[in-house]
Design a protein around this motif. Structure first.
Motif, mmCIF file in Angstrom:
data_model
loop_
_atom_site.group_PDB
_atom_site.id
_atom_site.type_symbol
_atom_site.label_atom_id
_atom_site.label_comp_id
_atom_site.label_asym_id
_atom_site.label_seq_id
_atom_site.Cartn_x
_atom_site.Cartn_y
_atom_site.Cartn_z
ATOM 1 N N ILE A 257 48.428 38.030 22.752
ATOM 2 C CA ILE A 257 47.201 39.495 22.801
ATOM 3 C C ILE A 257 46.778 39.551 21.521
ATOM 4 N N MET A 258 47.309 38.772 20.300
ATOM 5 C CA MET A 258 46.188 39.104 18.787
ATOM 6 C C MET A 258 45.128 37.945 19.381
ATOM 7 N N THR A 259 44.739 37.139 20.071
ATOM 8 C CA THR A 259 43.967 36.152 20.380
ATOM 9 C C THR A 259 42.434 37.630 21.453
ATOM 10 N N ASN A 260 43.743 37.572 22.363
ATOM 11 C CA ASN A 260 42.560 38.188 23.267
ATOM 12 C C ASN A 260 42.005 39.901 21.988
ATOM 13 N N ALA A 261 43.462 40.463 21.665
ATOM 14 C CA ALA A 261 41.899 41.779 20.788
ATOM 15 C C ALA A 261 41.186 41.066 19.901
ATOM 16 N N ARG A 262 41.615 40.416 19.298
ATOM 17 C CA ARG A 262 40.252 40.324 17.952
ATOM 18 C C ARG A 262 39.373 39.730 18.843
ATOM 19 N N THR A 263 38.899 39.326 20.156
ATOM 20 C CA THR A 263 37.757 39.243 20.629
ATOM 21 C C THR A 263 36.879 40.661 20.472
ATOM 22 N N HIS A 264 37.869 41.809 20.459
ATOM 23 C CA HIS A 264 37.141 42.941 20.896
ATOM 24 C C HIS A 264 36.723 43.678 19.192
ATOM 25 N N VAL A 265 36.867 42.863 18.312
ATOM 26 C CA VAL A 265 37.156 43.784 16.656
ATOM 27 C C VAL A 265 36.151 44.313 16.112
ATOM 28 N N GLY A 266 35.719 45.308 15.826
ATOM 29 C CA GLY A 266 34.483 46.097 15.358
ATOM 30 C C GLY A 266 33.446 46.148 16.151
ATOM 31 N N GLN A 267 33.527 46.918 17.658
ATOM 32 C CA GLN A 267 32.786 46.946 18.621
ATOM 33 C C GLN A 267 32.755 48.158 18.287
ATOM 34 N N GLY B 98 75.027 48.584 21.825
ATOM 35 C CA GLY B 98 74.709 48.542 20.684
ATOM 36 C C GLY B 98 73.874 47.104 20.678
ATOM 37 N N ARG B 99 74.514 46.279 21.306
ATOM 38 C CA ARG B 99 73.807 44.878 20.650
ATOM 39 C C ARG B 99 72.110 44.721 21.528
ATOM 40 N N ALA B 100 72.474 45.563 23.089
ATOM 41 C CA ALA B 100 70.866 45.153 23.373
ATOM 42 C C ALA B 100 69.744 46.609 22.382
ATOM 43 N N PHE B 101 70.178 47.538 21.834
ATOM 44 C CA PHE B 101 69.345 48.261 21.150
ATOM 45 C C PHE B 101 68.959 47.417 19.483
ATOM 46 N N ARG B 102 70.297 46.228 18.939
ATOM 47 C CA ARG B 102 70.090 45.888 18.647
ATOM 48 C C ARG B 102 69.048 44.767 18.407
ATOM 49 N N HIS B 103 68.337 43.834 19.589
ATOM 50 C CA HIS B 103 67.155 42.981 20.163
ATOM 51 C C HIS B 103 66.256 43.442 20.001
ATOM 52 N N ILE B 104 66.644 44.957 20.332
ATOM 53 C CA ILE B 104 64.873 45.370 20.532
ATOM 54 C C ILE B 104 64.906 46.133 19.173
ATOM 55 N N VAL B 105 65.164 46.864 18.640
ATOM 56 C CA VAL B 105 64.660 46.503 17.022
ATOM 57 C C VAL B 105 63.726 45.430 16.465
ATOM 58 N N TYR B 106 65.146 44.359 17.167
ATOM 59 C CA TYR B 106 64.121 43.105 16.511
ATOM 60 C C TYR B 106 63.010 43.060 16.914
ATOM 61 N N GLY B 107 63.156 43.221 18.239
ATOM 62 C CA GLY B 107 61.721 43.397 18.700
ATOM 63 C C GLY B 107 61.073 44.177 18.396
ATOM 64 N N GLU B 108 61.229 45.113 18.121
ATOM 65 C CA GLU B 108 59.838 45.815 17.401
ATOM 66 C C GLU B 108 59.343 45.506 16.378
ATOM 67 N N LEU B 109 60.086 45.150 15.482
ATOM 68 C CA LEU B 109 59.588 44.313 14.104
ATOM 69 C C LEU B 109 58.730 43.307 13.999
ATOM 70 N N SER B 110 59.828 42.303 15.272
ATOM 71 C CA SER B 110 58.458 41.452 15.629
ATOM 72 C C SER B 110 57.194 41.489 15.696
ATOM 73 N N PHE B 111 57.382 42.602 16.274
ATOM 74 C CA PHE B 111 55.718 42.763 16.930
ATOM 75 C C PHE B 111 55.441 43.387 15.722
ATOM 76 N N LEU B 112 55.651 43.801 15.239
ATOM 77 C CA LEU B 112 54.854 44.610 13.730
ATOM 78 C C LEU B 112 53.861 43.336 12.349
ATOM 79 N N LYS B 113 55.074 42.242 12.828
ATOM 80 C CA LYS B 113 54.806 41.245 11.776
ATOM 81 C C LYS B 113 53.880 40.525 12.946
ATOM 82 N N MET B 114 53.856 40.236 13.897
ATOM 83 C CA MET B 114 52.851 39.433 14.274
ATOM 84 C C MET B 114 51.639 40.337 13.810
ATOM 85 N N VAL B 115 50.978 41.697 14.397
ATOM 86 C CA VAL B 115 50.070 42.553 14.527
ATOM 87 C C VAL B 115 49.827 42.813 12.961
ATOM 88 N N ARG B 116 50.622 42.828 12.031
ATOM 89 C CA ARG B 116 49.917 43.425 10.635
ATOM 90 C C ARG B 116 49.993 41.569 9.626
#
Length: 563
Positions: free
Chosen positions: A103-113, A316-334
Motif C-alpha cells: 500500500i505504501m508503494t501504491n500510495a507514493r505514486t500519487h503524492v502531491g497531485q 484480550g489476546r486478540a485485542f493485543r494483536h489488534i493494537v500491535y497491528g495498528e502500531l505496525s501500520f503507523l510505523k510503516m506509514v510514518r
C-alpha cells in the motif's frame, strides 16, 4: 516422460520446472498426494469438507464473505501458492500481493497531485471464474494440458470463482488482471495520468485542472454538488479485461480535500488520518484503565459484534494483536523515528512488559535481546562482562548496560525496554547486588513475570549472598559461579532453547551454605533462613517514571547512583 528432442516438445516449455503437467497423476505428483484422493476431494466430498465459510466486517460497512480452505484443499493450495507467485511477472503498476510492494508503494505514486480518482472493481475475486483460471493454466508460463488445467482450476476455485481466503487467489487475481493493467496503463499514458492498482483498488491522478472525459466525467448532483462517474473509455477498458466498475465507489479527491489511496493520505506526503492515531490512543487508554480482557471485550462488542466476541478464544489476546497491528501500520506509514509512534510505543511498553518475538522486533527493532544480564556494578568486571562476551561467542544476544546504554540515553528507559524485550533474565546475585536497589528491583520484577509464565529467570550465585530481599530465589535451582563464563553462557543458551535441566517441581535444592537440604517449592512460596515456609507475594511490576516526549527521544542524562 516424452523424449525432449521431439518437435512437439521443442515448441513448448516445460511447466512447473521439469514436471510436464498433462494428467491428474501429474498434478498428484506435484502436490504429493494420491490421484484417487485428489479426485474424491474435488468431485465427491461435500463442500463443508473443503471450505469453511464465515463473515468479517468491512471498514466501509457491511460484511465480507470469506471461504477459507480446509483439510486437503488447504494443503494443496498452500503448496501451489509460492509456485504461482514465482511465475507471475509483476506489472509496474500492480502493487497488491507482491514482495517489495504494498500500500505504501501504491500510495507514493500519487503524492502531491492536484486530483486523485479512486475506483473499485465489483466482485473482484468472484469475477475470475473457473473458465478464466483454467485458461490461465493452459497458457504461458504454465502450459498445462487440458486435463491438468481442469484439475488445477478445480483446486483453486470455489463456487465458480476465486474464493476470498484461499492462499492461491491473490497470485491468480494478478494473473487475471494483467490485461487490465496493460489497458489502463496505456489509457493513463495517452491522457497524461498516473495509474496504479492494488488488488481491486484502481487509482488515477493528475496535475491537470480536471480529468479527461475519457477517464472521468463530472455530472450535476443534488443542489450545487457535483458527481463523478467513470468515463466511457475507462468503462470499455475495464469491461474488455473481464471486470466491472463498482459505480458506488468512484471518488474524486481534490488537493483542497484529504486525498487518500488505499488508506494512506497522499496530499503532501504519505501520512495517516488523525482518526487512526486517535483510535490507537483510545485502545491504549482502555487497556490501561480497564485491563486487557475488559478492553478487548468492549472492543469486540462495539466493532466486531457479539458473535465475533464469542469466536475469540481470549478477547484480550486478540485485542493485543489488534493494537500491535495498528502500531505496525503507523510505523510503516510514518516511520520508526516518528515522535507520535515513539510516544505510543512508550505507553505500550508500560502496559505489556513481555511482548512476543514479532512484537519485540516491531517495537524494539534492534533492541531485541535473548537474555538480560542483571548485576551490580562491583560484579561487572569479574562476572558480568566475561559472561556477556561468552554469550556473544555462542551467538546469544545479551543485554549489558555498559555495552548498550550510551551517553545521553535514558538509563531507566533502556533498562525497562531491555528487561521487557528479553525472554530470559540471568540474575547475578552476590553480596554486592543484594544491597543495591536496582539489581534487587530487576530480579524481583523478573521473578514476578516468571510467576505469570512470561519470563524465565536463571540465578547465578556469587559467593554466599544474603537472600532475605530475594526470598523467591531460595526455592530455585541456581548455578554457583566458579569462574567459568563459558559454562554459564551454555546454560543460558540451553534455557533459551528450553533444554535446561530441571529438577522436579516439588523439590528445589538449597545452596550449600544453607545446609544442602531441600524445601517444598510452591509457585509463590519462599523458604526462610531457618527452613520455615512462608508465603511471599510477588513484587509489583514498577512502571518507569513519567517522562516527557523530549526525554523519550533524547533520554535523561546520567544514570541513577543506586546501581
Amino acid at each position: 516422460m516424452p523424449d525432449p528432442s521431439t518437435p512437439s516438445d521443442r515448441t513448448r516449455a516445460p511447466a512447473f520446472g521439469e514436471l510436464r503437467l498433462e494428467t491428474v497423476s501429474d498434478i498428484a505428483r506435484l502436490l504429493r498426494t494420491h490421484p484417487g484422493q485428489l479426485s474424491w476431494t474435488l468431485y465427491k466430498a461435500p463442500e463443508t469438507a473443503r471450505y469453511r465459510a464465515f463473515e468479517i466486517p468491512k471498514r466501509s460497512g457491511g460484511m465480507r464473505q470469506i471461504h477459507a480452505p480446509i483439510a486437503h484443499v488447504r494443503d494443496w493450495q498452500t503448496r501451489l501458492a509460492p509456485i504461482l507467485q514465482a511465475a507471475y511477472e509483476a506489472h509496474p503498476s500492480a502493487h497488491g500481493f507482491l514482495r517489495e510492494r504494498g500500500i505504501m508503494t501504491n500510495a507514493r505514486t500519487h503524492v502531491g497531485q492536484r486530483l486523485v480518482l479512486n475506483i473499485d472493481l465489483e466482485d473482484f475475486f468472484p469475477s475470475v471464474n473457473f473458465g478464466r483460471v483454467r485458461g490461465l493454466f493452459m497458457r504461458s508460463p504454465f502450459n498445462c494440458g487440458p486435463a491438468a488445467a481442469t484439475v488445477l482450476a478445480q483446486i483453486c476455485t470455489h463456487r465458480n470463482g476465486l474464493p476470498q481466503g484461499a492462499p492461491t487467489s491473490p497470485a491468480l487475481s494478478n494473473f487475471a488482471a494483467a490485461a487490465l493493467d496493460r489497458r489502463l496503463t496505456r489509457l493513463a499514458r495517452d491522457n497524461n495520468l498516473r495509474y496504479s492498482r492494488y488488488a481491486d483498488d484502481i487509482t488515477f491522478s493528475t496535475n491537470q485542472p480536471q480529468f479527461p472525459p475519457a477517464v472521468a466525467e463530472m455530472r450535476a448532483g443534488e443542489g450545487d454538488a457535483l458527481k463523478v462517474r467513470a468515463g466511457e473509455a475507462l468503462e470499455r477498458a475495464v469491461a474488455a479485461a473481464g471486470f466491472s466498475i463498482n459505480h458506488k465507489k468512484v471518488r474524486l479527491q481534490r488537493r483542497s480535500q484529504r486525498q487518500s489511496v488505499t488508506g494512506v493520505v497522499v496530499n503532501a506526503r504519505t501520512n495517516l488520518t488523525r482518526q487512526c492515531v486517535r483510535r490507537v490512543r483510545a485502545m491504549l487508554h482502555a487497556w490501561k484503565k480497564y485491563g486487557l480482557e475488559a478492553a478487548g471485550a468492549e472492543h469486540f462488542d462495539r466493532w466486531r459484534g457479539a458473535q465475533a466476541n464469542k469466536r475469540a478464544t481470549t478477547v484480550g489476546r486478540a485485542f493485543r494483536h489488534i493494537v500491535y497491528g495498528e502500531l505496525s501500520f503507523l510505523k510503516m506509514v510514518r516511520g520508526a523515528d516518528d515522535p507520535v509512534f515513539l510516544k505510543l510505543c512508550a505507553q505500550l511498553i508500560e502496559l505489556d512488559p513481555n511482548p512476543s518475538k514479532f512484537v519485540r522486533q516491531m517495537a524494539f527493532g534492534a533492541d531485541d535481546y535473548d537474555v538480560f544480564i542483571s548485576h551490580a556494578s562491583e560484579d561487572k568486571d569479574a562476572v558480568a562482562r566475561p559472561i556477556f562476551e561468552a554469550c556473544s561467542r555462542l551467538g546469544v544476544k545479551a543485554f549489558l548496560d555498559e555495552a548498550h546504554i550510551g551517553w545521553g540515553q535514558s538509563f531507566t528507559t533502556k533498562i525497562n525496554t531491555a528487561l521487557g524485550a528479553s525472554r530470559t533474565v540471568l540474575a547475578i546475585v552476590s553480596s554486592h547486588s543484594v544491597t543495591k536497589d536496582w539489581p534487587v528491583l530487576e530480579v524481583n520484577t523478573a521473578l514476578a513475570l516468571e510467576a505469570n509464565g512470561f519470563k524465565k529467570v536463571v540465578p547465578l550465585f556469587v559467593g554466599a549472598p544474603d537472600l532475605s530481599k530475594l526470598p523467591l530465589l531460595q526455592a530455585k535451582d541456581a548455578m554457583v559461579w566458579k569462574g567459568d563464563p563459558d559454562m554459564v553462557a551454555k546454560r543460558v543458551q540451553a534455557a533459551l532453547k528450553g533444554e535446561a535441566p530441571r529438577r522436579p517441581a516439588e523439590v528445589a535444592p538449597r545452596p550449600r551454605w544453607m545446609g544442602g537440604r531441600s524445601a517444598t517449592a510452591l509457585p509463590i512460596v519462599g523458604v526462610a533462613p531457618r527452613g520455615v515456609a512462608v508465603r511471599v507475594d510477588p513484587p509489583p511490576i514498577l512502571p518507569p517514571p513519567r517522562r516527557t516526549l523530549w526525554e523519550w527521544i533524547f533520554g535523561r542524562r546520567g544514570p541513577p547512583s543506586s546501581r
